[in-house]
Design a protein around this motif. Sequence first.
Motif, PDB file in Angstrom:
ATOM      1  N   CYS A  67       0.301  -0.945   1.282  1.00 18.44           N
ATOM      2  CA  CYS A  67      -0.814  -1.810   0.908  1.00 18.44           C
ATOM      3  C   CYS A  67      -1.474  -1.231  -0.335  1.00 18.44           C
ATOM      4  O   CYS A  67      -1.805  -0.046  -0.366  1.00 18.44           O
ATOM      5  CB  CYS A  67      -1.803  -1.910   2.068  1.00 18.44           C
ATOM      6  N   LEU A  68      -1.638  -2.055  -1.348  1.00 14.65           N
ATOM      7  CA  LEU A  68      -2.337  -1.673  -2.573  1.00 14.65           C
ATOM      8  C   LEU A  68      -3.490  -2.647  -2.761  1.00 14.65           C
ATOM      9  O   LEU A  68      -3.290  -3.861  -2.689  1.00 14.65           O
ATOM     10  CB  LEU A  68      -1.395  -1.728  -3.778  1.00 14.65           C
ATOM     11  N   GLY A  69      -4.694  -2.119  -2.973  1.00 10.73           N
ATOM     12  CA  GLY A  69      -5.819  -3.025  -3.122  1.00 10.73           C
ATOM     13  C   GLY A  69      -7.046  -2.347  -3.684  1.00 10.73           C
ATOM     14  O   GLY A  69      -6.995  -1.223  -4.182  1.00 10.73           O
ATOM     15  N   VAL A  70      -8.151  -3.069  -3.595  1.00 12.46           N
ATOM     16  CA  VAL A  70      -9.409  -2.637  -4.190  1.00 12.46           C
ATOM     17  C   VAL A  70     -10.458  -2.564  -3.094  1.00 12.46           C
ATOM     18  O   VAL A  70     -10.623  -3.498  -2.304  1.00 12.46           O
ATOM     19  CB  VAL A  70      -9.865  -3.621  -5.284  1.00 12.46           C
ATOM     20  N   MET A  77      -2.603  -6.295  -1.891  1.00 12.84           N
ATOM     21  CA  MET A  77      -1.195  -6.634  -2.014  1.00 12.84           C
ATOM     22  C   MET A  77      -0.455  -5.877  -0.919  1.00 12.84           C
ATOM     23  O   MET A  77      -0.610  -4.666  -0.799  1.00 12.84           O
ATOM     24  CB  MET A  77      -0.661  -6.232  -3.396  1.00 12.84           C
ATOM     25  N   VAL A  78       0.325  -6.587  -0.101  1.00  7.98           N
ATOM     26  CA  VAL A  78       1.021  -5.968   1.017  1.00  7.98           C
ATOM     27  C   VAL A  78       2.515  -6.230   0.879  1.00  7.98           C
ATOM     28  O   VAL A  78       2.933  -7.363   0.605  1.00  7.98           O
ATOM     29  CB  VAL A  78       0.515  -6.517   2.375  1.00  7.98           C
ATOM     30  N   ALA A  79       3.326  -5.198   1.063  1.00  8.75           N
ATOM     31  CA  ALA A  79       4.781  -5.315   1.012  1.00  8.75           C
ATOM     32  C   ALA A  79       5.387  -4.486   2.134  1.00  8.75           C
ATOM     33  O   ALA A  79       4.786  -3.500   2.584  1.00  8.75           O
ATOM     34  CB  ALA A  79       5.315  -4.850  -0.340  1.00  8.75           C
ATOM     35  N   LYS A  80       6.577  -4.877   2.580  1.00  9.55           N
ATOM     36  CA  LYS A  80       7.202  -4.212   3.728  1.00  9.55           C
ATOM     37  C   LYS A  80       8.717  -4.295   3.622  1.00  9.55           C
ATOM     38  O   LYS A  80       9.264  -5.278   3.126  1.00  9.55           O
ATOM     39  CB  LYS A  80       6.727  -4.890   5.021  1.00  9.55           C
ATOM     40  N   LYS A  81       9.390  -3.248   4.101  1.00  7.34           N
ATOM     41  CA  LYS A  81      10.850  -3.279   4.196  1.00  7.34           C
ATOM     42  C   LYS A  81      11.246  -4.092   5.423  1.00  7.34           C
ATOM     43  O   LYS A  81      10.774  -3.832   6.538  1.00  7.34           O
ATOM     44  CB  LYS A  81      11.420  -1.862   4.305  1.00  7.34           C
ATOM     45  N   GLY A  91       2.180 -10.825   0.806  1.00  2.91           N
ATOM     46  CA  GLY A  91       1.019 -11.594   0.368  1.00  2.91           C
ATOM     47  C   GLY A  91      -0.224 -10.736   0.263  1.00  2.91           C
ATOM     48  O   GLY A  91      -0.154  -9.521   0.106  1.00  2.91           O
ATOM     49  N   TRP A  92      -1.371 -11.403   0.372  1.00  2.00           N
ATOM     50  CA  TRP A  92      -2.643 -10.723   0.149  1.00  2.00           C
ATOM     51  C   TRP A  92      -3.500 -10.620   1.399  1.00  2.00           C
ATOM     52  O   TRP A  92      -4.601 -10.111   1.337  1.00  2.00           O
ATOM     53  CB  TRP A  92      -3.427 -11.445  -0.947  1.00  2.00           C
ATOM     54  N   GLN A  93      -3.003 -11.103   2.530  1.00  5.12           N
ATOM     55  CA  GLN A  93      -3.745 -10.917   3.770  1.00  5.12           C
ATOM     56  C   GLN A  93      -3.667  -9.441   4.166  1.00  5.12           C
ATOM     57  O   GLN A  93      -2.580  -8.867   4.211  1.00  5.12           O
ATOM     58  CB  GLN A  93      -3.165 -11.783   4.886  1.00  5.12           C
TER      59      GLN A  93
END
Length: 201
Positions: A67-70, A77-81, A91-93
């Motif tokens: 998770c990358l955010g402010v 911003m969320v990403a997963k393998k 997505g951004w949730q």
Amino acid sequence: MNRFTPFSTTPADLGNYPEIRPKTNYFRKAYISVMLLVVGRGLEATARVDSTVRRIFEQLPDGFCLCLGVGPAGPWMVAKKDKKGRLRYLGWQRRAARAHLRLTIKNLASAMRVFTFQESTAQAFNYDRFTVEGRLPQALAFMRALDRVEVYLLPKIIARRAVKRYPGSSELPGWKKHLNRIRIYLRAFFPDLIRVIYKNI
């Protein structure tokens, strides 16, 4: 002669001061939201196109979520393998509660310096603009992948300011960079973008 009445505060007055809340800059928040969307989709596409980024994420465990955010309230911003070992932008949730790695830029002002490329991500780390929750080696690996994504997504004159070290022609030949850039843009912004937006609304 003007009389001056000294200001005095009684214990009863201490609770009468209104709380002052900082104003939210909606333009900044909207801009950073778009940039995090671009970064997320760019990461997913680059992990499939570029062998260097692919190797970075292959070394992370299956199901790894980042998770990358402010701070304190986003955007994110969320990403997963996934089960096939491929990085997917979710997505951004904020699914940060299940994130193995969470990188948070401390405030909107610091995020603007990063995403308007006044500072590289490495400089922002040095200036203590990030907080990291998770393993530091994984955070550094992610930042290397992010630098590579910015090399592809940004014009060279801007990318040089955004990354710690711009790759030379021996490491990334010009023809390969431009070919991969086209493939990354096509993957990032056309096939699944509508699906991701729909799932997050």
